[in-house]
Design a protein around this motif. Structure first.
Motif, short mmCIF file in Angstrom:
data_model
loop_
_atom_site.label_atom_id
_atom_site.label_comp_id
_atom_site.label_asym_id
_atom_site.label_seq_id
_atom_site.Cartn_x
_atom_site.Cartn_y
_atom_site.Cartn_z
N THR A 165 -6.20 5.91 -0.25
CA THR A 165 -5.29 5.91 0.90
C THR A 165 -4.08 6.79 0.60
O THR A 165 -3.38 6.56 -0.38
CB THR A 165 -4.82 4.48 1.22
OG1 THR A 165 -5.94 3.69 1.60
CG2 THR A 165 -3.82 4.49 2.37
N THR A 166 -3.86 7.79 1.43
CA THR A 166 -2.68 8.63 1.32
C THR A 166 -1.66 8.21 2.36
O THR A 166 -1.92 7.34 3.19
CB THR A 166 -3.04 10.11 1.51
OG1 THR A 166 -3.60 10.29 2.83
CG2 THR A 166 -4.04 10.58 0.47
N LEU A 167 -0.50 8.85 2.32
CA LEU A 167 0.56 8.47 3.26
C LEU A 167 0.14 8.74 4.70
O LEU A 167 0.39 7.92 5.60
CB LEU A 167 1.84 9.25 2.92
CG LEU A 167 3.10 8.85 3.70
CD1 LEU A 167 3.41 7.38 3.50
CD2 LEU A 167 4.28 9.71 3.26
N THR A 168 -0.53 9.85 4.92
CA THR A 168 -1.00 10.18 6.27
C THR A 168 -2.02 9.15 6.76
O THR A 168 -1.97 8.71 7.92
CB THR A 168 -1.62 11.58 6.29
OG1 THR A 168 -0.67 12.51 5.78
CG2 THR A 168 -2.02 11.97 7.70
N TYR A 169 -2.93 8.77 5.89
CA TYR A 169 -3.94 7.80 6.29
C TYR A 169 -3.32 6.42 6.50
O TYR A 169 -3.77 5.67 7.39
CB TYR A 169 -5.05 7.72 5.24
CG TYR A 169 -6.27 6.99 5.72
CD1 TYR A 169 -7.22 7.64 6.50
CD2 TYR A 169 -6.47 5.64 5.45
CE1 TYR A 169 -8.34 6.98 6.98
CE2 TYR A 169 -7.58 4.97 5.93
CZ TYR A 169 -8.51 5.64 6.68
OH TYR A 169 -9.62 4.98 7.16
N VAL A 205 -3.68 3.99 9.75
CA VAL A 205 -4.08 2.59 9.71
C VAL A 205 -3.07 1.73 10.46
O VAL A 205 -3.44 0.85 11.25
CB VAL A 205 -4.19 2.11 8.25
CG1 VAL A 205 -4.38 0.60 8.18
CG2 VAL A 205 -5.37 2.81 7.56
N GLN A 206 -1.79 2.00 10.22
CA GLN A 206 -0.74 1.20 10.86
C GLN A 206 -0.75 1.38 12.38
O GLN A 206 -0.59 0.42 13.13
CB GLN A 206 0.62 1.61 10.29
CG GLN A 206 1.76 0.67 10.62
CD GLN A 206 1.75 -0.56 9.74
OE1 GLN A 206 1.17 -0.55 8.66
NE2 GLN A 206 2.38 -1.62 10.20
N ALA A 249 0.82 -1.22 0.00
CA ALA A 249 0.00 0.00 0.00
C ALA A 249 0.85 1.27 0.00
O ALA A 249 0.32 2.35 -0.25
CB ALA A 249 -0.93 0.01 1.21
N PHE A 250 2.15 1.15 0.27
CA PHE A 250 2.99 2.34 0.39
C PHE A 250 3.11 3.08 -0.93
O PHE A 250 2.92 4.31 -0.98
CB PHE A 250 4.39 1.95 0.91
CG PHE A 250 5.36 3.10 0.96
CD1 PHE A 250 5.25 4.07 1.94
CD2 PHE A 250 6.36 3.21 0.01
CE1 PHE A 250 6.13 5.13 1.99
CE2 PHE A 250 7.26 4.27 0.06
CZ PHE A 250 7.14 5.23 1.04
N LEU A 260 -3.26 3.00 14.56
CA LEU A 260 -4.46 2.94 15.37
C LEU A 260 -5.44 1.85 14.96
O LEU A 260 -6.32 1.50 15.75
CB LEU A 260 -5.17 4.30 15.33
CG LEU A 260 -4.36 5.47 15.91
CD1 LEU A 260 -5.13 6.76 15.82
CD2 LEU A 260 -3.98 5.19 17.36
N LEU A 261 -5.34 1.34 13.76
CA LEU A 261 -6.21 0.24 13.35
C LEU A 261 -5.52 -1.11 13.50
O LEU A 261 -6.16 -2.11 13.82
CB LEU A 261 -6.69 0.44 11.91
CG LEU A 261 -7.55 1.70 11.65
CD1 LEU A 261 -8.07 1.69 10.22
CD2 LEU A 261 -8.70 1.80 12.64
N GLN A 262 -4.22 -1.15 13.23
CA GLN A 262 -3.46 -2.38 13.40
C GLN A 262 -2.68 -2.38 14.72
O GLN A 262 -1.97 -3.34 15.01
CB GLN A 262 -2.50 -2.57 12.22
CG GLN A 262 -3.22 -2.68 10.88
CD GLN A 262 -2.26 -2.87 9.72
OE1 GLN A 262 -1.05 -3.02 9.91
NE2 GLN A 262 -2.79 -2.86 8.51
N PHE A 263 -2.77 -1.31 15.48
CA PHE A 263 -2.16 -1.18 16.81
C PHE A 263 -0.64 -1.34 16.79
O PHE A 263 -0.03 -1.64 17.80
CB PHE A 263 -2.77 -2.20 17.78
CG PHE A 263 -4.26 -2.08 17.91
CD1 PHE A 263 -4.82 -1.10 18.70
CD2 PHE A 263 -5.11 -2.95 17.21
CE1 PHE A 263 -6.19 -0.97 18.82
CE2 PHE A 263 -6.49 -2.83 17.33
CZ PHE A 263 -7.03 -1.84 18.14
N ASP A 264 -0.04 -1.14 15.62
CA ASP A 264 1.42 -1.26 15.50
C ASP A 264 2.03 0.13 15.65
O ASP A 264 2.24 0.85 14.67
CB ASP A 264 1.78 -1.86 14.14
CG ASP A 264 3.26 -2.16 14.01
OD1 ASP A 264 4.01 -1.91 14.98
OD2 ASP A 264 3.68 -2.64 12.94
#
Length: 290
Positions: free
Chosen positions: A243-247, A251-252, A64-65, A254-258
């Protein structure tokens, strides 16, 4: 008191504020860099460990990057093109004498004061909704099938929403620059037989170049961090289409908790944003010297 002593006392008086500002900037940045070097996942408490640059490697090799980078560039360039061209046209229009000119200017500038989350929700539910939105009703009135903007053209829809928010800012800056133009110069060109387009391209446009450069610089810095509009409309989807870089950092983290991976993405975003800012600062410096 000598000049040197005055300068020394001035530096001494402002030093607390400078130190506070530096601490306010450096401490969060240092913590971000530290977390980016750690294996720190909120779902695995007690498993924290130093892993070096592994988070950076993971983030940069994420499929996704690359998509996020291209989406970010498309968003920034799309909004800049719309706002600079649209702002120039609106500035030319608002510079003309008209009835209710003050009210018209206020209405044009008003969208800039609307919160991004509110404006995105209004566009999503009142305009772009494929069932009850205004655009859907217009399409049905002409016997056409309603178009689902946020599903079929998510990134273009976000570009439109963000452009609507930033167009007043560009218009205001360009209008101010246009009003500083010497009217006698325009009148002299008109008396010499220069047409409307000639006066615009050879007199107005060069005069607006510096203001346009300032608009591009300021907007680019803010547009690299667009987030709220994506969150409340498409959630980065469908898939990674918006999906942008900020989004992706969101995701990384707060959604994946990483937290470690998200911090690495944040550092990468900061580096890229500074590269763009330095490039634009040099560009604006050359433009101002010209």
């Amino acid at each position: 008191m000598s000049t040197q002593a005055s300068r020394a006392s001035a530096r001494l008086m402002i030093s607390p504020a400078v130190l506070l500002l530096l601490g306010w900037m450096i401490v969060p940045l240092a913590m971000t860099v530290w977390f980016s070097l750690q294996r720190y996942n909120l779902l695995m408490p007690g498993m924290e460990a130093f892993i070096g640059l592994d988070n950076y490697e993971y983030f940069l090799t994420d499929p996704a990057f690359v998509t996020a980078i291209w989406n970010t560039l498309a968003l920034v360039l799309g909004v800049l093109v719309i706002t600079v061209i649209g702002g120039t046209l609106l500035a030319l229009l608002l510079d003309q004498p008209m009835w209710g000119q003050g009210i018209v200017r206020i209405l044009v500038i008003a969208p800039f004061f609307v919160m991004p989350t509110v404006s995105a929700l209004v566009w999503k539910n009142m305009f772009m909704n494929p069932v009850n939105g205004l655009f859907a009703h217009i399409a049905k009135a002409f016997g056409l099938q309603p178009f689902d903007f946020l599903s079929q053209a998510p990134l273009a829809s976000i570009i439109g929403i963000v452009s609507w928010q930033w167009l007043p800012f560009a218009t205001l800056i360009l209008l101010t620059a246009l009003q500083s133009l010497d009217r006698e110069q325009l009148e002299a060109a008109e008396m010499d037989g220069a047409g409307v387009f000639s006066r615009f391209f050879y007199i107005m446009l060069p005069h607006l170049a510096r203001a346009a450069t300032v608009v591009i610089l300021i907007q680019t810095i803010f547009l690299l961090g667009v987030f709220a509009e994506i969150l409340v409309t498409t959630n980065g989807g469908p898939g990674t289409a918006s999906t942008t870089l900020t989004y992706l950092v969101y995701v990384q983290s707060l959604l994946q908790f990483d937290v470690g991976g998200g911090a690495a993405g944040g550092v990468i975003a900061i580096v890229l944003a500074n590269i763009v800012a330095i490039f634009l600062m040099r560009m604006i410096g050359k433009n101002l010297e010209a």
